[in-house]
Every structure is written in structure tokens, then in C-alpha cells.
Design a protein around this motif. Structure first.
Motif, mmCIF file in Angstrom:
data_model
loop_
_atom_site.group_PDB
_atom_site.id
_atom_site.type_symbol
_atom_site.label_atom_id
_atom_site.label_comp_id
_atom_site.label_asym_id
_atom_site.label_seq_id
_atom_site.Cartn_x
_atom_site.Cartn_y
_atom_site.Cartn_z
ATOM 1 N N CYS A 1 16.498 -8.188 25.815
ATOM 2 C CA CYS A 1 17.764 -8.836 25.444
ATOM 3 C C CYS A 1 18.828 -7.812 25.094
ATOM 4 N N VAL B 1 19.794 9.639 9.180
ATOM 5 C CA VAL B 1 18.357 9.459 9.383
ATOM 6 C C VAL B 1 17.979 10.207 10.661
ATOM 7 N N THR C 1 16.799 10.399 13.765
ATOM 8 C CA THR C 1 16.423 9.566 14.931
ATOM 9 C C THR C 1 17.203 10.098 16.123
ATOM 10 N N GLY D 1 22.094 -0.774 17.356
ATOM 11 C CA GLY D 1 23.433 -0.233 17.110
ATOM 12 C C GLY D 1 23.711 0.986 17.968
ATOM 13 N N ILE D 2 24.987 1.297 18.109
ATOM 14 C CA ILE D 2 25.414 2.479 18.870
ATOM 15 C C ILE D 2 26.557 3.174 18.130
ATOM 16 N N ASN E 1 18.959 -4.666 13.827
ATOM 17 C CA ASN E 1 19.071 -3.216 13.714
ATOM 18 C C ASN E 1 19.779 -2.522 14.883
ATOM 19 N N ARG F 1 33.186 -1.825 22.615
ATOM 20 C CA ARG F 1 31.744 -1.744 22.853
ATOM 21 C C ARG F 1 30.991 -1.558 21.524
ATOM 22 N N CYS G 1 14.759 -5.685 22.598
ATOM 23 C CA CYS G 1 15.647 -4.603 23.023
ATOM 24 C C CYS G 1 15.830 -4.653 24.531
ATOM 25 N N MET H 1 19.707 8.948 17.538
ATOM 26 C CA MET H 1 21.153 8.817 17.326
ATOM 27 C C MET H 1 21.743 10.012 16.576
ATOM 28 N N SER H 2 20.951 10.631 15.687
ATOM 29 C CA SER H 2 21.518 11.666 14.815
ATOM 30 C C SER H 2 20.951 13.067 15.035
ATOM 31 N N VAL I 1 21.928 -7.593 22.866
ATOM 32 C CA VAL I 1 22.377 -8.430 21.742
ATOM 33 C C VAL I 1 23.858 -8.831 21.827
ATOM 34 N N THR I 2 24.598 -8.215 22.743
ATOM 35 C CA THR I 2 26.013 -8.584 22.877
ATOM 36 C C THR I 2 26.198 -9.791 23.792
ATOM 37 N N MET J 1 21.517 -4.247 9.639
ATOM 38 C CA MET J 1 21.665 -2.797 9.526
ATOM 39 C C MET J 1 23.146 -2.453 9.356
ATOM 40 N N ALA J 2 23.490 -1.940 8.182
ATOM 41 C CA ALA J 2 24.841 -1.404 7.954
ATOM 42 C C ALA J 2 24.708 0.108 8.005
ATOM 43 N N ILE K 1 14.770 4.028 14.094
ATOM 44 C CA ILE K 1 14.515 3.285 12.855
ATOM 45 C C ILE K 1 13.815 1.957 13.151
ATOM 46 N N GLY K 2 14.276 1.272 14.202
ATOM 47 C CA GLY K 2 13.695 -0.036 14.534
ATOM 48 C C GLY K 2 12.205 0.064 14.790
HETATM 49 N N1 LIG Z 1 20.325 7.453 12.577
HETATM 50 C C1 LIG Z 1 21.184 7.397 11.562
HETATM 51 O O1 LIG Z 1 21.568 8.424 10.984
HETATM 52 C C2 LIG Z 1 21.677 6.058 11.064
HETATM 53 C C3 LIG Z 1 22.297 6.003 9.814
HETATM 54 C C4 LIG Z 1 22.762 4.772 9.337
HETATM 55 C C5 LIG Z 1 22.603 3.631 10.105
HETATM 56 N N2 LIG Z 1 22.001 3.726 11.326
HETATM 57 C C6 LIG Z 1 21.883 2.485 12.096
HETATM 58 O O2 LIG Z 1 20.512 2.208 12.334
HETATM 59 C C7 LIG Z 1 20.384 1.442 13.535
HETATM 60 C C8 LIG Z 1 19.324 2.072 14.401
HETATM 61 O O3 LIG Z 1 19.768 3.368 14.757
HETATM 62 P P1 LIG Z 1 18.801 4.565 15.173
HETATM 63 O O4 LIG Z 1 19.220 5.741 14.406
HETATM 64 O O5 LIG Z 1 17.400 4.127 15.161
HETATM 65 O O6 LIG Z 1 19.358 4.791 16.646
HETATM 66 P P2 LIG Z 1 18.666 4.735 18.062
HETATM 67 O O7 LIG Z 1 19.732 5.062 19.032
HETATM 68 O O8 LIG Z 1 17.409 5.530 18.038
HETATM 69 O O9 LIG Z 1 18.257 3.193 18.210
HETATM 70 C C9 LIG Z 1 19.179 2.177 18.479
HETATM 71 C C10 LIG Z 1 18.481 1.076 19.203
HETATM 72 O O10 LIG Z 1 19.417 0.020 19.477
HETATM 73 C C11 LIG Z 1 19.225 -0.404 20.807
HETATM 74 N N3 LIG Z 1 20.446 -1.015 21.339
HETATM 75 C C12 LIG Z 1 21.663 -0.441 21.474
HETATM 76 N N4 LIG Z 1 22.516 -1.309 22.030
HETATM 77 C C13 LIG Z 1 21.825 -2.464 22.225
HETATM 78 C C14 LIG Z 1 22.164 -3.727 22.768
HETATM 79 N N5 LIG Z 1 23.390 -3.983 23.232
HETATM 80 N N6 LIG Z 1 21.203 -4.687 22.800
HETATM 81 C C15 LIG Z 1 19.946 -4.439 22.356
HETATM 82 N N7 LIG Z 1 19.569 -3.249 21.851
HETATM 83 C C16 LIG Z 1 20.499 -2.280 21.794
HETATM 84 C C17 LIG Z 1 18.862 0.880 21.561
HETATM 85 O O11 LIG Z 1 18.264 0.605 22.817
HETATM 86 C C18 LIG Z 1 17.908 1.525 20.557
HETATM 87 O O12 LIG Z 1 16.607 0.998 20.713
HETATM 88 C C19 LIG Z 1 21.780 1.400 14.164
HETATM 89 O O13 LIG Z 1 22.399 0.166 13.842
HETATM 90 C C20 LIG Z 1 22.492 2.546 13.470
HETATM 91 O O14 LIG Z 1 23.893 2.354 13.438
HETATM 92 C C21 LIG Z 1 21.528 4.894 11.824
#
Ligand SMILES: NC(=O)c1ccc[n+]([C@@H]2O[C@H](COP(=O)([O-])OP(=O)(O)OC[C@H]3O[C@@H](n4cnc5c(N)ncnc54)[C@H](O)[C@@H]3O)[C@@H](O)[C@H]2O)c1
Length: 266
Positions: free
Chosen positions: A74, A203, A205, A104-105, A102, A121, A51, A207-208, A76-77, A153-154, A32-33
Motif C-alpha cells: 500500500c 535515529v 536508520t 515518512g519521507i 510510521n 509529496r 508498505c 533516512m539519517s 499511504v498517500t 510518527m512525528a 524504525i518501522g
Molecule cells: N531516522 C530519523 O532520524 C527520524 C527521526 C524522527 C522521525 N523519523 C520518522 O520515522 C519514520 C520512519 O523513518 P525511518 O528513519 O525508519 O526512515 P526509512 O526511510 O528507513 O523508512 C521509511 C519507511 O516509510 C516507507 N514509505 C515512504 N513513503 C511511503 C508511502 N507513500 N507509502 C507507504 N510507505 C512509505 C518507506 O518505504 C520506508 O519503509 C518517518 O516518519 C520519519 O519521518 C525518523
């Protein structure tokens, strides 16, 4: 007054244009990012991708559409890393107007089996990481008198409990993001900083859909729960972020925008 012929682009530009704005996207190396970073760039913003593991692909895609972007490493934690990253951005770009918070894990495990380390974590990245980034960026906005926009991002998981997978830490972290967003919106309203959140449904990506995290059985269980019979494409989140980032959203703060294809209302 009716708009004249050819004026509609000017009208949209005035409402949603981001020319000259500096936008920071965390976790922008993929998913998404990456897609939202590209959308912000196409609306005219200069991008900073924050990132951990490089963002060559995102930067290439942004440059291909004539945009400008650079990468800052970076986690973010890590408070010290966030401070250093924000200082680097201010050094290079002068100011920050927009933060798409944005990164997230998620992990899937029954709450009675998960370890406290696993719980911590997720809360650390999804909630505390967003807080640290928002705080550091808001400090630069307050110092520079920038009336900025922070978009956290929620997820629909902050409101509903996904089934059948177990992900209590993730759900709790996203509920936390939504209420932190409202709290920061109130605290920073006097500085003209707007703070909103975005709550997507599933979404498509890594993650899903990546088989490393999601097997076919889980995918088959999810599909009948989706009123639109599919996941969102990452591009379908871009317009909501553009709105929140833009002058059009001048009176929108403390809000959560749900983009979940009606998943959470049935
Ligand atoms: N994919 C979905 O279905 C979905 C639904 C709702 C919300 N989200 C949220 O959207 C956001 C993006 O998710 P995505 O689906 O693109 O997943 P993704 O795993 O493709 O991307 C997550 C990104 O976060 C980065 N990241 C993780 N930990 C980090 C850290 N400690 N410091 C810096 N960067 C870090 C990862 O390297 C990656 O680039 C997340 O917050 C996720 O919770 C995703």
C-alpha cells in the motif's frame, strides 16, 4: 501490597502485554518501522506490515522470534489503496487494535529552491498519508467497538528547526502530525480510541545515515548538537511505542512522547 516472588513478569504482562492484539505498522519494511514491528511482536501482538516494496526481512525477523506477521502492499498517500489494504487486513485478521502510523519521507533543499511538487509529496506522505491511514483504521475500530491505540510518527522536527540542513516541508509536516494527533484524540475519545504521537531525535536508520541522503559533512555538523553524542538506535524507540500501544497507557491520549536524547531542550 508487595508482589510475590516470580510475579513481576505477570505484573509487566498485565500492564504491557499485547497477546491477541492485531498491530499494523506502516513503512515497516525497514528502519524504525521494522524494529518497532519486531518489538510489538515480542510483546505478543500479531503484526501486519503495510508498505510499498515488500517486507520479507521484517516478516522473517518476526517469525524467528516466534511471532506472526504478514505483508500488505500500500502507498499511504493513495486513498483507494489504503481502503483496500484496511479491508484486506479486516478480512484476514478480523480487527485492528493498534496502528503505528510510521511511513515518512524527507528531502533537504532550501525552501526558496524547492518545487511545490516536492513540498506536496512530503506533506502528502507524512501528514495526509497518516490522516488517511488513521481515518480508515479508526472507522474499523468504531464499527467493531475496538478501544484501539493509534500512534502517529512525528519528530522533534515538529517542534524545533533542524540545522544546518533545510527541510521546511518535513518540519511543517511533523508539526501538522502533532496537532492532528491532538485533534483526533479529542474527536475519538468517546469511542475509546487513544491517539498519541512519538517525537524522536536523530535515529540511525537509512533516512539519517545512508550516504545517498546524508554526507559526512552533514553528519559532522549534527554530532556536536546531540547532548548524548550519538543518534538513537531504533530499538530505543520501541519501549515508548509499547507503552502507548498497551493497557498501561489507558489514560494517555493526545500526548506526544519525546525520545530525542535532550536534543530539543538545548
Ligand atoms: N531516522 C530519523 O532520524 C527520524 C527521526 C524522527 C522521525 N523519523 C520518522 O520515522 C519514520 C520512519 O523513518 P525511518 O528513519 O525508519 O526512515 P526509512 O526511510 O528507513 O523508512 C521509511 C519507511 O516509510 C516507507 N514509505 C515512504 N513513503 C511511503 C508511502 N507513500 N507509502 C507507504 N510507505 C512509505 C518507506 O518505504 C520506508 O519503509 C518517518 O516518519 C520519519 O519521518 C525518523
Amino acid at each position: 501490597m508487595p508482589i510475590g516472588k516470580g510475579d513481576s513478569m505477570m505484573y509487566l504482562e498485565k500492564l504491557f502485554g499485547l497477546k491477541g492484539k492485531v498491530a499494523v505498522v506502516t513503512g515497516g519494511g525497514q528502519g524504525i518501522g521494522q524494529t518497532v514491528a519486531l518489538g510489538l511482536a515480542q510483546a505478543g501482538a500479531d503484526l501486519v506490515i503495510v508498505c510499498r516494496h515488500g517486507a520479507d526481512e521484517t516478516i522473517r525477523k518476526i517469525e524467528e522470534v516466534g511471532g506472526k506477521a504478514y505483508y500488505v502492499s500500500c502507498d499511504v498517500t493513495d486513498e483507494a489503496q489504503v481502503k483496500a489494504a484496511v479491508a484486506e487486513i479486516i478480512g484476514k485478521s478480523g480487527h485492528i487494535d493498534i496502528l503505528f502510523n510510521n511511513a515518512g519521507i524527507c528531502y533537504h533543499k532550501d525552501a526558496y529552491e524547492a518545487t511545490v511538487e516536492e513540498w506536496r509529496r512530503v506533506i502528502d506522505v507524512n501528514l495526509t498519508g497518516e490522516y488517511i491511514m488513521a481515518r480508515e483504521v479508526a472507522r474499523t475500530m468504531i464499527d467493531g467497538k475496538i478501544k484501539g491505540s493509534i500512534i502517529n510518527m512525528a519528530s522533534m522536527s515538529g517542534t524545533i528547526v533542524n540545522i544546518p540542513q533545510r527541510q521546511a516541508a518535513y518540519n511543517a509536516s511533523k508539526a501538522g502530525v502533532m496537532h492532528m494527533t491532538k485533534s483526533l484524540a479529542i474527536e475519538w475519545a468517546d469511542y475509546g480510541i487513544r491517539v498519541n504521537s512519538l517525537s524522536p531525535g536523530y535515529v540511525a536508520t537509512p533516512m539519517s545515515i545512508d550516504p545517498k541522503f546524508v554526507d559526512q559533512e552533514l553528519m559532522d555538523a549534527w554530532m556536536p548538537l546531540m547532548p548524548l553524542h550519538r543518534m538513537a538506535k531504533p530499538e530505543e524507540l520501541v519501549p515508548a511505542v509499547l507503552y502507548l500501544a498497551s493497557p498501561a497507557a489507558g489514560y494517555t491520549t493526545g500526548s506526544d512522547i519525546i525520545v530525542d536524547g535532550a536534543y530539543s531542550i538545548v
